[in-house]
Design a protein around this motif. Structure first.
Motif, short mmCIF file in Angstrom:
data_model
loop_
_atom_site.label_atom_id
_atom_site.label_comp_id
_atom_site.label_asym_id
_atom_site.label_seq_id
_atom_site.Cartn_x
_atom_site.Cartn_y
_atom_site.Cartn_z
N THR A 229 0.87 -1.18 0.00
CA THR A 229 0.00 0.00 0.00
C THR A 229 0.90 1.23 0.00
N ALA A 230 0.96 1.89 -1.13
CA ALA A 230 1.87 3.02 -1.32
C ALA A 230 1.49 3.72 -2.61
N ASP A 231 2.14 4.85 -2.87
CA ASP A 231 1.93 5.55 -4.13
C ASP A 231 3.23 5.83 -4.86
N ALA A 232 4.30 5.17 -4.41
CA ALA A 232 5.56 5.23 -5.14
C ALA A 232 6.40 4.01 -4.79
N LEU A 233 7.22 3.62 -5.75
CA LEU A 233 8.11 2.48 -5.60
C LEU A 233 9.52 2.92 -5.95
N VAL A 234 10.51 2.36 -5.25
CA VAL A 234 11.92 2.64 -5.53
C VAL A 234 12.68 1.33 -5.45
N THR A 235 13.65 1.13 -6.35
CA THR A 235 14.50 -0.06 -6.28
C THR A 235 15.85 0.21 -6.90
N ARG A 236 16.83 -0.62 -6.50
CA ARG A 236 18.12 -0.64 -7.15
C ARG A 236 18.42 -2.06 -7.63
N VAL A 237 17.39 -2.90 -7.68
CA VAL A 237 17.54 -4.30 -8.07
C VAL A 237 17.26 -4.45 -9.57
N PRO A 238 18.24 -4.85 -10.37
CA PRO A 238 17.99 -5.05 -11.80
C PRO A 238 16.95 -6.15 -12.03
N GLY A 239 16.14 -5.94 -13.06
CA GLY A 239 15.17 -6.96 -13.45
C GLY A 239 13.81 -6.83 -12.82
N LEU A 240 13.65 -5.97 -11.82
CA LEU A 240 12.33 -5.74 -11.24
C LEU A 240 11.66 -4.60 -12.01
N LEU A 241 10.45 -4.83 -12.48
CA LEU A 241 9.72 -3.85 -13.27
C LEU A 241 8.77 -3.08 -12.36
N LEU A 242 9.09 -1.82 -12.11
CA LEU A 242 8.23 -0.97 -11.29
C LEU A 242 7.11 -0.43 -12.16
N THR A 243 5.86 -0.53 -11.67
CA THR A 243 4.72 -0.10 -12.46
C THR A 243 3.80 0.81 -11.66
N VAL A 244 3.10 1.67 -12.38
CA VAL A 244 2.12 2.56 -11.78
C VAL A 244 0.90 2.59 -12.69
#
Length: 253
Positions: free
Chosen positions: A89-104
């Motif tokens: 439950t959030a309104d933003a995503l952050v990552t430094r992990v290659p291969g993870l697809l962040l979507t909105v």
């Protein structure tokens, strides 16, 4: 990738796998016709799943690598280190992990994709008027910094969202902004019906630039004004339709 998918990209994010998907190339029908990626809609689950699989394939990942959110118009950010079992439950995503697809997912609100290529940190935010006013864009940058990003090296792109000419609001809505900062009055002008109209993407750009990003741009597409390409909550409301589809925007390292 199905040839009929339409993916809008930004030169600001050149070299990164990213895209603002239109509704072209999807399996949904009726009022959802096209690439509806919203599980929160009343569309057939099989159609939504197929649409999301097509997005994953276009972005070069398995569907299991797609990370989304349960969006609540907040300023909350989730830092993603592995694909979660359930959307945070959030309104933003952050990552430094290659291969993870962040979507909105959006249907008039701003989808905002972030990247610091040098640090290898990316982000994706859902920024409607409430989230933008409450600081979701700045919170995303804070979370990226905690992962090693630097604001001068970070770029941000606002995808298709509702434009000022289509965004008539009430005076009480405008008061929410002006009471926070009188300078925010610049994002309102008089509409054709005597009510204010609000410039959401310009407000988003202002907040991003004031927060110190190296570069920020709006892709310049209005969701309300182009029904062939985009879903729009406001257009659906004006038409008296029962529900609406959700557009997806995505980025990965």
């Amino acid at each position: 990738m199905p040839a009929t998918l339409e993916i809008l990209k930004s030169p600001v994010l050149a070299g990164l796998t990213h895209g603002f998907f239109t509704r072209h190339g999807g399996a949904s029908s009726g009022i959802y016709h096209g690439l509806n990626c919203g599980h929160g809609s009343q569309d057939q689950r099989e159609a939504v799943a197929l649409n999301r699989t097509r997005v994953a394939e276009a972005m070069g990942v398995a569907p299991q690598a797609m990370v989304g959110m349960s969006q609540v118009h907040s300023a909350d950010v989730a830092v993603i280190e592995a694909a979660p079992e359930a959307p945070p439950t959030a309104d933003a995503l952050v990552t430094r992990v290659p291969g993870l697809l962040l979507t909105v997912l959006t249907a008039d609100c701003q989808p905002v994709l972030f990247a610091d290529r040098k640090a290898g940190v990316i982000g994706a935010a859902h920024a409607g008027w409430r989230g933008a006013l409450d600081g979701v864009l700045e919170a995303t940058l804070d979370a990226m910094e905690a992962q090693g990003a630097q604001r001068p090296d970070t770029v941000a792109v606002i995808g298709p969202c509702i434009s000022q000419r289509a965004y008539e609001v009430g005076f009480d809505f405008m008061d929410n902004f002006v009471m926070e900062d009188e300078a925010y009055g610049r994002f309102f002008s008089g509409g054709p019906n005597g009510k204010p109209v609000f410039d959401l993407p310009s407000f988003g750009l202002y907040r991003l630039r004031a927060a110190g990003v190296g570069m920020a741009e709006w892709i310049g597409r209005c969701t309300y004004s182009d029904p062939d390409r985009f879903y729009s909550y406001r257009r659906t409301t004006h038409r008296g339709e029962a529900d609406y589809g959700r557009l997806i925007s995505a980025i990965r390292l």
